[in-house]
Design an enzyme around this catalytic site. Structure first.
Site, PDB file in Angstrom:
ATOM      1  N   GLU A  34       0.856  -1.203   0.000  1.00  0.00           N
ATOM      2  CA  GLU A  34       0.000   0.000   0.000  1.00  0.00           C
ATOM      3  C   GLU A  34       0.888   1.248   0.000  1.00  0.00           C
ATOM      4  OE1 GLU A  34      -2.818   0.838  -0.559  1.00  0.00           O
ATOM      5  OE2 GLU A  34      -3.207   2.767   0.427  1.00  0.00           O
ATOM      6  N   ASP A  36       3.823   1.413  -1.204  1.00  0.00           N
ATOM      7  CA  ASP A  36       4.421   1.443  -2.542  1.00  0.00           C
ATOM      8  C   ASP A  36       3.435   2.046  -3.542  1.00  0.00           C
ATOM      9  OD1 ASP A  36       5.787  -0.785  -4.930  1.00  0.00           O
ATOM     10  OD2 ASP A  36       6.868   0.737  -3.785  1.00  0.00           O
ATOM     11  N   LEU A  82      36.245   8.273  20.498  1.00  0.00           N
ATOM     12  CA  LEU A  82      36.033   7.948  21.909  1.00  0.00           C
ATOM     13  C   LEU A  82      37.257   7.235  22.475  1.00  0.00           C
ATOM     14  CD1 LEU A  82      32.420   6.495  21.635  1.00  0.00           C
ATOM     15  CD2 LEU A  82      33.069   8.585  22.848  1.00  0.00           C
ATOM     16  N   LYS A 116      27.317   0.160  20.439  1.00  0.00           N
ATOM     17  CA  LYS A 116      28.239   0.849  19.530  1.00  0.00           C
ATOM     18  C   LYS A 116      28.150   0.149  18.170  1.00  0.00           C
ATOM     19  CE  LYS A 116      32.971   2.615  19.134  1.00  0.00           C
ATOM     20  NZ  LYS A 116      33.140   2.091  17.735  1.00  0.00           N
ATOM     21  N   GLU A 174      25.336   6.830  13.091  1.00  0.00           N
ATOM     22  CA  GLU A 174      26.100   5.767  12.433  1.00  0.00           C
ATOM     23  C   GLU A 174      25.290   5.215  11.265  1.00  0.00           C
ATOM     24  OE1 GLU A 174      28.963   5.348  14.026  1.00  0.00           O
ATOM     25  OE2 GLU A 174      29.861   3.526  13.193  1.00  0.00           O
ATOM     26  N   LYS A 291      27.680   7.101  28.181  1.00  0.00           N
ATOM     27  CA  LYS A 291      27.836   8.563  28.263  1.00  0.00           C
ATOM     28  C   LYS A 291      27.176   9.079  29.537  1.00  0.00           C
ATOM     29  CE  LYS A 291      27.107   8.927  23.248  1.00  0.00           C
ATOM     30  NZ  LYS A 291      26.166   9.383  22.205  1.00  0.00           N
TER      31      LYS A 291
HETATM   32  C1  LIG Z   1       7.688  -2.367  -1.861  1.00  0.00           C
HETATM   33  C2  LIG Z   1       8.085  -1.867  -0.502  1.00  0.00           C
HETATM   34  C3  LIG Z   1       7.655  -0.614  -0.061  1.00  0.00           C
HETATM   35  C4  LIG Z   1       8.025  -0.161   1.207  1.00  0.00           C
HETATM   36  C5  LIG Z   1       8.833  -0.925   2.012  1.00  0.00           C
HETATM   37  C6  LIG Z   1       9.264  -0.458   3.369  1.00  0.00           C
HETATM   38  N1  LIG Z   1       8.415   0.628   3.843  1.00  0.00           N
HETATM   39  C7  LIG Z   1       7.174   0.318   4.337  1.00  0.00           C
HETATM   40  C8  LIG Z   1       6.368   1.316   4.835  1.00  0.00           C
HETATM   41  C9  LIG Z   1       5.016   0.955   5.395  1.00  0.00           C
HETATM   42  N2  LIG Z   1       4.627  -0.305   5.282  1.00  0.00           N
HETATM   43  O1  LIG Z   1       4.349   1.833   5.961  1.00  0.00           O
HETATM   44  C10 LIG Z   1       6.784   2.660   4.840  1.00  0.00           C
HETATM   45  C11 LIG Z   1       8.042   2.958   4.310  1.00  0.00           C
HETATM   46  C12 LIG Z   1       8.867   1.922   3.800  1.00  0.00           C
HETATM   47  O2  LIG Z   1       9.995   2.176   3.311  1.00  0.00           O
HETATM   48  C13 LIG Z   1       9.262  -2.191   1.553  1.00  0.00           C
HETATM   49  C14 LIG Z   1      10.153  -3.035   2.431  1.00  0.00           C
HETATM   50  C15 LIG Z   1       8.900  -2.640   0.304  1.00  0.00           C
END
Ligand SMILES: Cc1ccc(Cn2cc(C(N)=O)ccc2=O)c(C)c1
Length: 324
Positions: A34, A36, A82, A116, A174, A291
């Site tokens: 969804e 996507d 560090l 870390k 990181e 820390k």
């Molecule tokens: C195809 C597809 C689309 C999105 C994601 C990962 N993801 C999911 C969402 C979500 N479910 O709210 C929100 C941002 C996102 O980056 C994956 C792994 C694969």
């Protein structure tokens, strides 16, 4: 009936919300498919209506073309490394040095305890809430401008999730590659007869050093923030832990293992617990970072930055001021 501009703005907000739920809270509200679908709906609308283009839209993560090289960035506040401890005794000696400098305090010292992560330290600058620059740590004073590559990392927001963003906010954290993504990357590299990486840290470093963001974008990188550098136009909380919670509240991913420990015994318990968790965290860590939580105490203690640890000036007693 919504105008195209309203539809586009609404979709941008919706996508930012779902990215926050998924990447920062680890609580997605919709299935990936969804998300996507919404993402591609926005892309189509933006392509059909280029007059509403916005470089900070969630669709704008991949730069146009590869860079010829990396520009240099000078850190306004040095990114220092560090000191290390390799035993309980060395950690106790570290705490004793602190107590000697602070004078014995009534209650036990509170430490903010973090895993870390074994990745690359980076600095990410947000100006008026939008991501404008990112750099590697480099030698602590000067790093490489990797803005285009940092923009491709999905859990790094292109825009902070707040209505009144700071004028300037430098997030330090990181960048790392989870083990599963590392193994998949090496499998694909092997299959394509390309070079493989020795470990996730090297894979993360190699991915951030790519001149073509389209390559970096295909790499499974993530950020976990661990601190704040420059901060202007915002009153920051007065403890490190509260600052990390604030970062999380405005859309910056923070590691979920971080916790407060009162007194040395609880810190050492955290260290041993992290050692037990290490094999199944899903990402490499090479220890913990402990820390002092209170910012005022941090500032009182300061840094041993310029002073080398291997040299000391042994001075003559101060001469009586020559009176004339
Ligand atoms: C195809 C597809 C689309 C999105 C994601 C990962 N993801 C999911 C969402 C979500 N479910 O709210 C929100 C941002 C996102 O980056 C994956 C792994 C694969």
């Amino acid at each position: 009936e919504q105008t195209f501009a309203q539809q586009i703005e609404q979709l941008r907000q919706t996508l930012r919300y779902h990215e926050y739920q998924y990447h920062v809270l680890d609580e997605p509200k919709i299935p990936d498919a969804e998300y996507d679908r919404l993402f591609h709906q926005l892309k189509a609308l933006e392509q059909a209506h280029p007059e509403f283009a916005d470089s900070h839209s969630p669709t704008q993560r991949v730069g146009a073309k590869p860079l010829a090289g990396f520009a240099q960035v000078t850190h306004e506040i040095p990114m220092l490394s560090l000191d290390n401890a390799f035993s309980d005794e060395e950690f106790n000696a570290f705490v004793k040095r602190i107590q000697d400098r602070l004078g014995v305090l009534p209650e036990p010292l509170t430490f903010c305890c973090e895993p870390k992560l074994d990745g690359l330290a980076v600095s990410i600058l947000y100006e008026n809430g939008v991501l404008t620059q990112a750099a590697t740590r480099g030698d602590g004073t000067t790093g490489e401008d990797i803005t285009a590559n940092i923009r491709t990392i999905r859990n790094i927001p292109l825009q902070l999730l707040t209505d009144n963003p700071p004028a300037r906010l430098e997030v330090r954290g990181e960048v790392f590659m989870p083990q599963a993504g590392f193994e998949k990357l090496n499998e694909m590299a092997l299959a394509k007869g390309e070079k493989t990486f020795a470990n996730p840290r090297n894979a993360a470093a190699g991915s951030l050093r790519q001149l073509d963001p389209k390559i970096t974008r295909q790499r499974p990188l993530m950020l976990n923030a661990y601190g704040i550098g420059v901060a202007e136009g915002v009153l920051l909380p007065d403890t490190h832990f509260a600052r990390l919670q604030w970062l999380k509240s405005i859309g910056i991913p923070v590691n979920k293992e971080i916790e407060l420990c009162n007194g040395v015994e609880n810190v050492l318990k955290f260290y041993r617990t992290m050692a037990e968790k290490r094999p199944h965290l899903g990402y490499d860590i090479d220890g913990t970072v402990l820390k002092i939580n209170d910012i005022a105490l941090q500032e009182q203690l300061g840094f041993i930055s310029k002073a080398p640890r291997w040299a000391i000036a042994y001075k003559f007693p101060a001469q009586e001021e020559l009176t004339v």
